[in-house]
Design a protein around this motif. Structure first.
Motif, PDB file in Angstrom:
ATOM      1  N   ASP A 154       0.810  -1.223  -0.069  1.00 45.92           N
ATOM      2  CA  ASP A 154       0.003   0.032  -0.070  1.00 45.92           C
ATOM      3  C   ASP A 154       0.762   1.169   0.116  1.00 45.92           C
ATOM      4  OD1 ASP A 154      -2.623   1.006   0.238  1.00 45.92           O
ATOM      5  OD2 ASP A 154      -2.365   1.493   1.900  1.00 45.92           O
ATOM      6  N   TRP A 156       3.909   1.468   1.343  1.00 42.65           N
ATOM      7  CA  TRP A 156       4.853   1.692   2.335  1.00 42.65           C
ATOM      8  C   TRP A 156       5.960   0.642   2.179  1.00 42.65           C
ATOM      9  CZ3 TRP A 156       4.016   4.023   7.303  1.00 42.65           C
ATOM     10  CH2 TRP A 156       2.974   4.604   7.443  1.00 42.65           C
ATOM     11  N   ASP A 167       7.048   5.482   4.942  1.00 40.09           N
ATOM     12  CA  ASP A 167       5.706   5.423   4.593  1.00 40.09           C
ATOM     13  C   ASP A 167       5.836   5.801   2.978  1.00 40.09           C
ATOM     14  OD1 ASP A 167       6.438   8.139   3.910  1.00 40.09           O
ATOM     15  OD2 ASP A 167       5.334   9.131   5.871  1.00 40.09           O
ATOM     16  N   ASN A 169       5.195   8.402   1.414  1.00 40.11           N
ATOM     17  CA  ASN A 169       6.099   9.572   1.031  1.00 40.11           C
ATOM     18  C   ASN A 169       7.548   9.412   1.122  1.00 40.11           C
ATOM     19  OD1 ASN A 169       3.886  11.361   0.050  1.00 40.11           O
ATOM     20  ND2 ASN A 169       3.464  11.654   2.449  1.00 40.11           N
ATOM     21  N   ARG A 223      -1.421   0.243  13.876  1.00 44.06           N
ATOM     22  CA  ARG A 223      -2.587   0.657  13.142  1.00 44.06           C
ATOM     23  C   ARG A 223      -2.399   2.432  13.204  1.00 44.06           C
ATOM     24  NH1 ARG A 223      -7.422  -3.059  15.639  1.00 44.06           N
ATOM     25  NH2 ARG A 223      -7.249  -4.563  13.943  1.00 44.06           N
ATOM     26  N   ARG A 224      -2.130   2.987  14.144  1.00 39.27           N
ATOM     27  CA  ARG A 224      -2.069   4.519  14.019  1.00 39.27           C
ATOM     28  C   ARG A 224      -0.833   4.917  13.248  1.00 39.27           C
ATOM     29  NH1 ARG A 224      -2.829   4.105  19.913  1.00 39.27           N
ATOM     30  NH2 ARG A 224      -0.753   4.262  20.366  1.00 39.27           N
ATOM     31  N   LYS A 225       0.064   4.180  13.000  1.00 40.12           N
ATOM     32  CA  LYS A 225       0.954   4.520  12.121  1.00 40.12           C
ATOM     33  C   LYS A 225       0.880   4.107  10.560  1.00 40.12           C
ATOM     34  CE  LYS A 225       4.479   4.169  15.653  1.00 40.12           C
ATOM     35  NZ  LYS A 225       5.703   3.495  16.040  1.00 40.12           N
ATOM     36  N   ILE A 226       0.103   3.083  10.318  1.00 37.54           N
ATOM     37  CA  ILE A 226       0.110   2.818   8.804  1.00 37.54           C
ATOM     38  C   ILE A 226      -1.510   3.048   8.275  1.00 37.54           C
ATOM     39  CG2 ILE A 226       1.813   0.931   9.036  1.00 37.54           C
ATOM     40  CD1 ILE A 226      -0.164  -1.195   8.968  1.00 37.54           C
ATOM     41  N   GLU A 227      -2.234   3.067   9.127  1.00 38.70           N
ATOM     42  CA  GLU A 227      -3.772   3.143   8.770  1.00 38.70           C
ATOM     43  C   GLU A 227      -4.097   4.470   8.471  1.00 38.70           C
ATOM     44  OE1 GLU A 227      -5.581   0.637   7.714  1.00 38.70           O
ATOM     45  OE2 GLU A 227      -5.199  -1.145   8.989  1.00 38.70           O
ATOM     46  N   LYS A 228      -4.936   4.597   7.366  1.00 36.57           N
ATOM     47  CA  LYS A 228      -5.670   6.102   7.137  1.00 36.57           C
ATOM     48  C   LYS A 228      -6.729   6.606   8.530  1.00 36.57           C
ATOM     49  CE  LYS A 228      -5.264   5.887   2.182  1.00 36.57           C
ATOM     50  NZ  LYS A 228      -6.046   6.022   0.758  1.00 36.57           N
ATOM     51  N   ASP A 229      -7.445   5.508   8.982  1.00 35.81           N
ATOM     52  CA  ASP A 229      -8.179   5.818  10.181  1.00 35.81           C
ATOM     53  C   ASP A 229      -7.972   4.542  11.154  1.00 35.81           C
ATOM     54  OD1 ASP A 229      -9.964   6.210  11.876  1.00 35.81           O
ATOM     55  OD2 ASP A 229     -11.658   6.325  10.343  1.00 35.81           O
TER      56      ASP A 229
END
Length: 253
Positions: A154, A156, A167, A169, A223-229
């Motif tokens: 995705d 990453w 990430d 970017n 999750r807080r690092k790789i998920e959009k939500d």
């Protein structure tokens, strides 16, 4: 395979012994610090002491360390704040020392980025075992080195050799030892449900006493690092009564 893994573990232990891992102990109690220093030195490690966050910062500016043993109760800035601050910019393994025995306190320490904890009073043998386990993980198990290609999902990038996460970017994202190990396990088992028991084996390497709730804490942080939500995860989903599943398509970069 089992014999190979045993040999791999022995090889990793031998490398650590030859290298003389550098450990920074941040502890203001002289007797505890002295005991820790003697124990780790007797086990072939190179130890430096600090009594506060300020002394720790000075030591980190002048030298590279393989692991930090960090007491919670320190003069001035406490260990929890120090841990949170360190984790914002470094992946160095952090083992916390705490006199707080309640599970909620241990969970909080893991939530802010500690890799492991030992509750006072503790045995020198347990402390040494936990430190060695963390050092082995960051020294890379040979099984991982045999599968060392960078993984993409995705947008990453996950680099198993340098143990770095980037990430979409191309900005590096700091992870704890356990977070990286879990994410690597998910990437290598994408589409398969991994139980909490399996994930405990990934993060604690067979040590006695890990709390199952810690897996949920690490998953929440990932999750807080790789998920959009993070509240509505798409990549890393919970399987009711099963565990977790990584749904992303993973490719070798």
């Amino acid at each position: 395979m089992a014999q190979r893994r045993r040999q791999n573990a022995l090889d990793a232990e031998s490398r650590l012994a030859r290298q003389g891992s550098h450990i920074l102990i941040v502890e203001d109690d002289f007797e505890i610090a002295r005991m820790l220093g003697e124990t780790l030195t007797d086990n072939g490690m190179i130890v430096k002491m600090a009594e506060s966050g300020a002394q720790m910062d000075a030591a980190l500016r002048n030298q590279k360390f393989d692991l930090i043993v960090l007491d919670v109760m320190l003069p001035g800035e406490n260990g929890l704040n120090i841990c949170r601050r360190l984790r914002a910019g470094t992946n160095i393994p952090i083992l916390m020392l705490t006199a707080l025995g309640e599970e909620i306190d241990r969970i909080f320490g893991l939530e802010i980025g500690a890799d492991d904890y030992v509750t006072k009073p503790f045995s020198a043998r347990e402390l040494t075992a936990r430190i060695r386990a963390l050092l082995r993980r960051t020294a890379y198990a040979p099984d991982e080195r045999d599968r060392s290609k960078v993984l993409r999902f995705d947008g990453w990038l996950l680099d198993p050799i340098r143990r770095r996460l980037y990430d979409p970017n191309n900005a590096r994202v700091a992870t704890t030892t356990h977070e990286f190990d879990l994410l690597l396990a998910f990437c290598r088992n994408a589409g398969r449900v991994l139980t909490r028991e399996e994930l405990l084996g990934v993060t604690h390497a067979g040590l006695a006493g890990p709390i199952e709730r810690s897996i949920d804490v690490h998953i929440s942080r990932i999750r807080r690092k790789i998920e959009k939500d993070a509240r509505d995860p798409v990549l890393l989903r919970t399987v009711r009564l099963g565990g977790y599943i990584f749904t992303a398509t993973v490719e070798e970069a």
